[in-house]
Structure formats: structure tokens, C-alpha cells
Design a protein around this motif. Sequence first.
Motif, short mmCIF file in Angstrom:
data_model
loop_
_atom_site.label_atom_id
_atom_site.label_comp_id
_atom_site.label_asym_id
_atom_site.label_seq_id
_atom_site.Cartn_x
_atom_site.Cartn_y
_atom_site.Cartn_z
N HIS A 46 0.84 -1.20 0.00
CA HIS A 46 0.00 0.00 0.00
C HIS A 46 0.87 1.25 0.00
O HIS A 46 0.95 1.97 0.98
CB HIS A 46 -0.91 0.00 1.22
CG HIS A 46 -1.75 -1.22 1.33
ND1 HIS A 46 -1.31 -2.37 1.95
CD2 HIS A 46 -3.00 -1.47 0.88
CE1 HIS A 46 -2.26 -3.29 1.87
NE2 HIS A 46 -3.29 -2.77 1.22
N ASP B 270 0.76 3.42 -2.91
CA ASP B 270 0.07 4.38 -3.76
C ASP B 270 -1.01 5.09 -2.94
O ASP B 270 -1.86 4.42 -2.32
CB ASP B 270 -0.55 3.67 -4.97
CG ASP B 270 -1.11 4.64 -6.00
OD1 ASP B 270 -2.08 5.37 -5.68
OD2 ASP B 270 -0.58 4.66 -7.12
N ARG C 121 -3.63 6.62 -3.74
CA ARG C 121 -5.02 6.33 -4.15
C ARG C 121 -5.50 5.03 -3.52
O ARG C 121 -6.68 4.91 -3.14
CB ARG C 121 -5.12 6.26 -5.67
CG ARG C 121 -4.79 7.59 -6.35
CD ARG C 121 -4.57 7.43 -7.82
NE ARG C 121 -3.38 6.61 -8.05
CZ ARG C 121 -2.89 6.33 -9.25
NH1 ARG C 121 -3.49 6.81 -10.33
NH2 ARG C 121 -1.81 5.59 -9.39
N ASN C 122 -4.62 4.08 -3.40
CA ASN C 122 -4.96 2.81 -2.75
C ASN C 122 -5.22 3.05 -1.26
O ASN C 122 -6.19 2.51 -0.71
CB ASN C 122 -3.84 1.79 -2.95
CG ASN C 122 -4.22 0.40 -2.52
OD1 ASN C 122 -5.40 0.06 -2.39
ND2 ASN C 122 -3.22 -0.41 -2.27
N SER D 158 -8.56 4.55 -0.81
CA SER D 158 -9.63 3.56 -0.97
C SER D 158 -9.79 2.73 0.30
O SER D 158 -10.91 2.32 0.64
CB SER D 158 -9.36 2.65 -2.17
OG SER D 158 -8.37 1.68 -1.89
N HIS D 159 -8.72 2.52 1.03
CA HIS D 159 -8.79 1.75 2.27
C HIS D 159 -9.49 2.52 3.38
O HIS D 159 -10.08 1.92 4.27
CB HIS D 159 -7.39 1.32 2.70
CG HIS D 159 -6.88 0.16 1.90
ND1 HIS D 159 -6.81 0.19 0.52
CD2 HIS D 159 -6.43 -1.05 2.27
CE1 HIS D 159 -6.34 -0.96 0.08
NE2 HIS D 159 -6.10 -1.75 1.12
N GLN E 287 -11.85 -1.73 -2.25
CA GLN E 287 -10.48 -2.20 -2.01
C GLN E 287 -9.81 -2.62 -3.31
O GLN E 287 -8.64 -2.31 -3.55
CB GLN E 287 -10.48 -3.40 -1.06
CG GLN E 287 -10.99 -3.11 0.31
CD GLN E 287 -10.05 -2.22 1.06
OE1 GLN E 287 -10.13 -1.01 1.00
NE2 GLN E 287 -9.11 -2.82 1.74
N GLY F 179 -8.70 0.24 -5.43
CA GLY F 179 -7.44 0.78 -4.91
C GLY F 179 -6.24 -0.07 -5.30
O GLY F 179 -5.19 0.46 -5.67
N HIS F 180 -6.41 -1.37 -5.25
CA HIS F 180 -5.30 -2.25 -5.61
C HIS F 180 -5.05 -2.26 -7.12
O HIS F 180 -3.94 -2.56 -7.56
CB HIS F 180 -5.50 -3.66 -5.04
CG HIS F 180 -5.10 -3.71 -3.60
ND1 HIS F 180 -3.79 -3.78 -3.21
CD2 HIS F 180 -5.84 -3.63 -2.47
CE1 HIS F 180 -3.73 -3.77 -1.89
NE2 HIS F 180 -4.96 -3.67 -1.42
N TYR G 4 -5.05 0.53 -8.84
CA TYR G 4 -4.11 1.65 -8.92
C TYR G 4 -2.73 1.26 -8.42
O TYR G 4 -1.72 1.67 -8.98
CB TYR G 4 -4.62 2.86 -8.12
CG TYR G 4 -5.78 3.56 -8.77
CD1 TYR G 4 -5.66 4.11 -10.05
CD2 TYR G 4 -6.99 3.70 -8.11
CE1 TYR G 4 -6.72 4.75 -10.65
CE2 TYR G 4 -8.05 4.35 -8.70
CZ TYR G 4 -7.91 4.88 -9.97
OH TYR G 4 -8.96 5.52 -10.56
N GLU G 5 -2.70 0.51 -7.36
CA GLU G 5 -1.42 0.08 -6.77
C GLU G 5 -0.66 -0.84 -7.73
O GLU G 5 0.56 -0.86 -7.76
CB GLU G 5 -1.68 -0.66 -5.45
CG GLU G 5 -0.45 -1.06 -4.70
CD GLU G 5 0.16 0.06 -3.89
OE1 GLU G 5 1.40 0.13 -3.83
OE2 GLU G 5 -0.60 0.88 -3.34
N PRO H 73 -3.87 -7.57 -2.88
CA PRO H 73 -4.02 -7.25 -1.45
C PRO H 73 -3.04 -8.06 -0.59
O PRO H 73 -2.67 -9.19 -0.93
CB PRO H 73 -5.47 -7.65 -1.15
CG PRO H 73 -6.16 -7.60 -2.47
CD PRO H 73 -5.12 -8.02 -3.47
#
Length: 174
Positions: free
Chosen positions: A15, A17, A19-20, A23-24, A113, A116-117, A119-120, A124
Amino acid sequence: MKNLVDHLSQYAAYHRDTRNIVSHFIGIPLIVIAVAVLLSRPGAVIGGVWLSPATLLALASTGFYLRLDMRFGVVMGALLGLSLWPGHMLAVQSTLVWLSSGVGLFVVGWAIQFVGHFYEGRKPAFVDDVSGLIVGPLFVVAEAAFLLGLRQPLKHAIEERVGPTGVRGKKALV
């Protein structure tokens, strides 16, 4: 046994990024509340307190957090306690309301979630280590503390291991 820096660094490695991470801040609370809702049945009021599998999980989780760090443990215990409230309120509703609310929150939380991932550009953390499921909520609280300027030595210790956060990975969908 892993300490606070070990757990948060391992989770943070997935985690980086921003943006990720954002999102969390939305997805993880929805998932925590969903679990509280879904595990609030069966339940009963004993001594003025709603006792259910959700209550037992919240107590066990709080114990885990308190062993890692007293300050974060207290905050996590309070937040988990607050998550039990909607769990109880929905558990006493009809089965349709209880189940659709819990499943709906769970699905929406996980969908956020996974965005977000995306983007990452990384899966997870729990995929590689199931402890990520309990560390995730703590990560959100730690990130909130960092944003408020709190616990900076902890932030620096994590960043020494996994690097700073920033926009990286996949490009934004524009």
C-alpha cells in the motif's frame, strides 16, 4: 512474534500508492462494519450488553491490538466497539434486512479495495499473509494518525523499510 513496525511495514509494502490508501479509508471501515453485522447473529442481551460472535471477535482483536501498541489498541477497541452498534441494530431486524445489509456492505467494501489495488498494481496483502485481514484496520488508523501529524517516528520506521507513499502504479482513469 512480530511487533507493530513489522506488521505495519509488511502491510504497507502492498500500500504505497496514495489512491490505494484512500480507498482503504472507505473500504476497510465498510468491511469491518459488514463483519460486525454478519456476526451479530446469533446474539442476546446479557447484563445490558449485546453478546454475539461479533462481540467475541472484537474483544479478541482488541487484545491483539493492545499487545502491539497500547495507544492504537485503545483506539481500535473503541472503533470496534462502535462497529458493534450497527451490527446489533441490524441483527434485530428481519433476516432479509440483516443479511442484505451485511452482504451489501461487505461487497461494496471489497469492491472499493480492489479498485485501490488496481491503482497500486499489486494484490491485497492478505493474499500472501492472512494476518493482513486484522492488520488492515490498524493500518487505516495508523495512516490517519500520520495524516494528523501523530506517531511520526513510527511513520519514519515504516518508510525506512518500504519507502514513502505517492501516486505510482497504474495511471488514473481519466
